[in-house]
Motif scaffolding. Structure first.
Motif, PDB file in Angstrom:
ATOM      1  N   CYS A 318      27.986  28.130 -12.279  1.00 21.27           N
ATOM      2  CA  CYS A 318      26.648  28.089 -11.689  1.00 21.27           C
ATOM      3  C   CYS A 318      26.422  26.711 -11.081  1.00 21.27           C
ATOM      4  O   CYS A 318      27.286  25.826 -11.188  1.00 21.27           O
ATOM      5  CB  CYS A 318      25.568  28.409 -12.727  1.00 21.27           C
ATOM      6  SG  CYS A 318      25.454  27.218 -14.091  1.00 21.27           S
ATOM      7  N   CYS A 323      23.930  28.063 -17.233  1.00 21.75           N
ATOM      8  CA  CYS A 323      24.290  29.208 -16.403  1.00 21.75           C
ATOM      9  C   CYS A 323      23.736  30.490 -17.013  1.00 21.75           C
ATOM     10  O   CYS A 323      23.305  30.524 -18.161  1.00 21.75           O
ATOM     11  CB  CYS A 323      25.813  29.318 -16.302  1.00 21.75           C
ATOM     12  SG  CYS A 323      26.604  27.886 -15.540  1.00 21.75           S
ATOM     13  N   SER A 361      26.661  33.786  -8.702  1.00 26.10           N
ATOM     14  CA  SER A 361      28.005  33.243  -8.872  1.00 26.10           C
ATOM     15  C   SER A 361      29.019  34.366  -9.035  1.00 26.10           C
ATOM     16  O   SER A 361      29.006  35.082 -10.043  1.00 26.10           O
ATOM     17  CB  SER A 361      28.053  32.318 -10.092  1.00 26.10           C
ATOM     18  OG  SER A 361      29.387  31.976 -10.410  1.00 26.10           O
TER      19      SER A 361
END
Length: 583
Positions: A318, A323, A361
């Motif tokens: 990320c 993340c 992502s």
């Protein structure tokens, strides 16, 4: 534009004149020059000079139609204001009157002892269609304002508008026409004014992130005050993110119980309703954003819906810690999303909705075995195009759940991303449904591709409109990723008209992301810089910031007077000595 800015400044002196005034201001070439008071002459205050000298007086943003500022400056009694409701039962109009009077009281604090020493002010707002209670992208926000003096000496201010939202803008303009004269210690207004006005762009916004750091309701309200004062019209509420989940969802209260920074750092249903009503009265829509499938994490610990939560090293999964993004292969995820959408639709009653879509992502999904296996079972590989199909699976399912709870198919806003690249966007995001919010640099070729394909856009290019730029990095050394700091001048000059297809831009939005901001800094990070965007989007002026500088300094003072801690732009000397500071 028809601008007739000049009128005779005749000051009705009272025994409250400050006899110690050694300076006066005189208008030369549309600027106020500071000079010494001559014997037997009557000093003129800086405020009186400014409203009579500039073609647009002290107004921010500048009007777009006819502007006639004339006649004389007449003292107004702040304790003798008559609101002519004209049989109007519209609760919004009544709220608009209240806010006008509140702002006038703040302006006239120094003139409280002037009761009975000025003219009576009679304010009338006539709304053609009072049934239009919701601000939409198609709402007519125009108005006309006429100020005149009757034979009895009272000042009549008459505002006409198709909708309340235009009428509210007219009240804001009227409030800006009233000045406090610090020499005569009274409030004054020009007694011969006619203005027709309306915005160029329908979407004029400020985004505030309240998830990276919790932002109090009081600070949110001050942000809305600044939006309203600058004739912006949208408060974009980025209410959740991977760092925290402060939004109290009726359908799933565990999200905020687990995900808020503390039990106090939440937005209850009552808080949300309070913010919505506060904004509505001030002519501002509250646009909720539930960012997905990325930018999720805290709050979802008791589910298996999130992949890569707080994975380390975070830079592989990320753009900032922690993340986290949704696993689109989990069927029950969409039940949870539907509950959140249902909550938000019922609370916000939005005319548009923001579904995020930022910074997904592929490496996160690709590192999750169960996701890759789910894709393989369907004959998909692990190329970018395959993961875009996975993303589309999520977006399609999420949108279907959202649509179940709205009376109509609302426009959906999404950030520019891999999904909006030219090879994917038309396949997955129909242009009759989606609005794309552009955050990349203004010269990004993708912007031109989206325009070529006919998409409606909102401009939030980080190289001019990201208000968190220019500070120290918080994930390493040096400065943050979008350095340098964006001054009000670059914001003012940042026009959608730099693109050939500017008519496809609904407007623009300044964004304050709060990784390095909390309640102590919100006001001065946003204001007065976002006000520069206010004039750009309202008027799309042909001139640059340089011609607007003197009025910007006045507007900054106005924001401060209304309780907003707007950042100083220049030494006060520059305000008092116009055109002596810029090179």
């Amino acid at each position: 534009m028809n601008c007739l800015p000049f009128f005779i400044v005749i000051l009705h002196l009272t025994n409250t004149q400050n006899v110690d005034s050694v300076w006066t201001w005189t208008c030369k070439n549309q600027s106020c020059e500071k000079v010494r008071v001559q014997p037997e002459s009557k000093p003129i205050s800086l405020a009186a000079c400014k409203i009579s000298c500039d073609p647009y007086g002290t107004l921010w943003p500048q009007p777009t139609g006819r502007v006639e500022l004339g006649g004389e400056l007449v003292p107004v009694d702040p304790n003798n204001i008559e609101i002519n409701e004209n049989g109007n039962e519209n609760k919004l109009v009544r709220a608009g009157y209240r806010h006008f009077q509140t702002n006038l009281q703040k302006l006239g604090k120094g003139a409280e002892d002037q009761s009975g020493k000025g003219a009576k002010l009679i304010v009338t707002v006539k709304i053609e269609d009072p049934s239009q209670m919701q601000l939409r992208l198609t709402t007519n926000e125009s108005y006309s304002l006429r100020v005149s003096q009757s034979s009895t000496g009272s000042i009549n201010a008459d505002i006409m508008a198709p909708t309340y939202f235009g009428g509210r803008h007219g009240l804001e303009t009227l409030g800006q026409l009233i000045i406090y004269d610090d020499i005569l210690n009274n409030l004054q207004i020009p007694n011969d004014v006619y203005i027709t006005d309306g915005p160029v762009y329908p979407y004029r916004g400020v985004l505030l992130d309240t998830a990276r750091n919790y932002i109090s309701v009081d600070t949110i309200k001050r942000t809305i005050d600044g939006i309203s004062a600058s004739k912006l019209n949208t408060f974009h509420w980025h209410i959740t993110d991977s760092q925290s989940f402060p939004y109290v969802s009726r359908s799933n209260p565990d999200l905020s119980r687990l995900g808020a920074y503390s039990p106090r750092d939440v937005y209850t249903p009552d808080d949300v309703q309070d913010v919505i009503e506060y904004a509505h009265e001030r002519g501002v829509r509250v646009l909720p954003e539930f960012d997905a499938p990325a930018h999720v994490g805290e709050g979802w610990q008791d589910t298996d819906f999130v992949a890569c939560f707080n994975s380390q090293p975070w830079g592989q999964y990320c753009v900032e810690p922690p993340c986290g993004q949704f696993d689109p292969t989990k069927p029950k995820l969409y039940d949870a999303l539907e509950g959140i959408y249902k909550d938000m639709v019922r609370q916000f009653n939005p005319d548009i909705f923001h579904m995020g879509g930022d910074e997904v992502s592929i490496s996160c999904w690709n590192s999750t075995y169960s996701i890759v296996k789910w894709m393989a079972d369907r004959g998909w590989g692990t190329t970018e195009e395959d993961f875009i199909k996975l993303w589309n699976h999520f977006q399609t399912q999420a949108l279907e759940r959202f649509d179940k709870h709205t009376k109509e198919k609302l426009p959906i806003i999404m950030w520019t991303s891999t999904l909006t690249k030219k090879e994917y966007v038309e396949k997955y995001l129909p242009k009759d449904r989606y609005i794309i919010q552009v955050w990349t640099a203004k010269n990004d070729p993708e912007i031109f591709e989206l325009l070529k394909k006919g998409y409606r856009l909102i401009l939030s290019n980080y190289d001019a409109l990201y208000l968190d730029c220019g500070y120290a990095s918080w994930v390493g050394e040096g400065t943050n990723w979008c350095t340098p700091y964006k001054g009000w001048q670059s914001i003012y000059n940042n026009s959608p008209y730099i693109y050939n297809n500017a008519n496809q831009f609904l407007g623009a939005e300044a964004a304050l992301w709060t990784e390095q901001v909390d309640d102590t800094a919100v006001d001065n990070r946003i204001w007065p810089r976002a006000a520069a965007l206010g004039e750009r989007l309202w008027a799309e002026p042909a001139h640059t910031w340089r011609e607007a500088e003197n009025r910007m300094l006045v507007h900054r003072q106005r924001l401060v007077n209304r309780g907003i801690a707007a950042d100083a732009l220049e030494p006060r000397w520059c305000l008092q000595n116009e055109n002596n500071c810029p090179t």
